[in-house]
Enzyme design. Structure first.
Site, PDB file in Angstrom:
ATOM      1  N   ASN A  30      41.296  50.450  47.162  1.00 18.34           N
ATOM      2  CA  ASN A  30      39.795  50.342  47.586  1.00 18.34           C
ATOM      3  C   ASN A  30      39.628  49.091  48.621  1.00 18.34           C
ATOM      4  OD1 ASN A  30      40.628  47.594  45.905  1.00 18.34           O
ATOM      5  ND2 ASN A  30      38.910  48.889  44.407  1.00 18.34           N
ATOM      6  N   HIS A  60      38.688  43.339  48.619  1.00 12.80           N
ATOM      7  CA  HIS A  60      38.782  42.583  47.370  1.00 12.80           C
ATOM      8  C   HIS A  60      36.910  41.558  47.826  1.00 12.80           C
ATOM      9  CE1 HIS A  60      38.536  39.474  44.005  1.00 12.80           C
ATOM     10  NE2 HIS A  60      38.533  38.752  44.395  1.00 12.80           N
ATOM     11  N   GLU A  76      39.156  31.278  44.156  1.00 16.02           N
ATOM     12  CA  GLU A  76      39.985  32.105  45.499  1.00 16.02           C
ATOM     13  C   GLU A  76      39.821  31.314  46.994  1.00 16.02           C
ATOM     14  OE1 GLU A  76      37.980  35.786  45.046  1.00 16.02           O
ATOM     15  OE2 GLU A  76      39.090  36.067  42.219  1.00 16.02           O
TER      16      GLU A  76
HETATM   17  P1  CMP Z   1      39.693  43.846  43.177  1.00 10.76           P
HETATM   18  O1  CMP Z   1      37.718  43.632  43.820  1.00 10.76           O
HETATM   19  O2  CMP Z   1      40.421  43.644  44.148  1.00 10.76           O
HETATM   20  O3  CMP Z   1      39.430  43.825  41.790  1.00 10.76           O
HETATM   21  C1  CMP Z   1      40.254  44.112  40.765  1.00 10.76           C
HETATM   22  C2  CMP Z   1      41.106  45.693  40.974  1.00 10.76           C
HETATM   23  O4  CMP Z   1      41.912  45.936  40.269  1.00 10.76           O
HETATM   24  C3  CMP Z   1      40.088  46.129  42.201  1.00 10.76           C
HETATM   25  O5  CMP Z   1      39.449  45.948  43.004  1.00 10.76           O
HETATM   26  C4  CMP Z   1      41.367  47.157  42.019  1.00 10.76           C
HETATM   27  O6  CMP Z   1      42.050  47.606  43.386  1.00 10.76           O
HETATM   28  C5  CMP Z   1      42.102  47.369  41.395  1.00 10.76           C
HETATM   29  N1  CMP Z   1      41.829  48.451  39.520  1.00 10.76           N
HETATM   30  C6  CMP Z   1      40.723  48.413  38.740  1.00 10.76           C
HETATM   31  N2  CMP Z   1      40.397  48.849  37.994  1.00 10.76           N
HETATM   32  C7  CMP Z   1      41.538  49.993  38.811  1.00 10.76           C
HETATM   33  C8  CMP Z   1      42.619  51.309  38.123  1.00 10.76           C
HETATM   34  N3  CMP Z   1      41.443  51.778  37.132  1.00 10.76           N
HETATM   35  N4  CMP Z   1      43.824  51.650  38.638  1.00 10.76           N
HETATM   36  C9  CMP Z   1      43.922  51.118  39.285  1.00 10.76           C
HETATM   37  N5  CMP Z   1      43.163  49.429  40.175  1.00 10.76           N
HETATM   38  C10 CMP Z   1      42.705  49.183  38.973  1.00 10.76           C
END
Ligand code: CMP
Length: 131
Positions: free
Chosen positions: A106, A109, A120
């Site tokens: 995504n 972060h 962090e």
């Molecule tokens: P981030 O903001 O880096 O914080 C936690 C991360 O977990 C999130 O972004 C996603 O990249 C990952 N994440 C959260 N929910 C899911 C999911 N259902 N499946 C896979 N990855 C997830």
């Protein structure tokens, strides 16, 4: 943090431009790569979640950009700028709407609290790397 798939796709410059254009000051910036062990420590809060293994493997799969950003209300405003975790739910104009591939890949972060931003930031940067 700009995540591996967004860095590999060449989106680094565009994402940094969005961050600066939205009023964030860059205090520290680094091009680096996490080992699986380091990614596991960084995401330790998600250890019990079913996606933890996938997340750790993915975050160690290629180089990332780490940054410390400064702004009034930075945590909340940055989370608005990056958009919802799931890019399908992210609003127009957000980093994840433009660049994320999936919930896991995504693009970006952002820390979820001032306390975690401190932890962090200290994970990636020493005092002499901050300006
Ligand atoms: P981030 O903001 O880096 O914080 C936690 C991360 O977990 C999130 O972004 C996603 O990249 C990952 N994440 C959260 N929910 C899911 C999911 N259902 N499946 C896979 N990855 C997830």
């Amino acid at each position: 943090m700009i995540k591996p798939e967004a860095v590999a796709a060449g989106h680094t410059g565009k994402i940094i431009d969005m961050i600066i254009s939205n009023g964030f000051k860059i205090v520290a910036l680094k091009y680096t790569r996490l080992s699986a062990e380091e990614a596991g420590i960084f995401y330790e809060v998600h250890k019990e979640r079913p996606f933890y293994g996938e997340l750790v493997g993915y975050m160690a799969s290629g180089p990332i950009i780490a940054a410390i950003l400064e702004k009034d209300n930075a945590v909340e405003d940055f989370r608005k700028l990056i958009g919802a975790t799931d890019p399908a739910q992210a609003e127009e104009g957000t980093i994840r709407k433009r660049f994320a591939e999936s919930k896991a890949k995504n693009a970006c972060h952002g820390s979820d609290s001032d306390e975690n931003a401190e932890i962090e930031g200290n994970f990636f940067f020493s005092g002499r790397e901050r300006f």
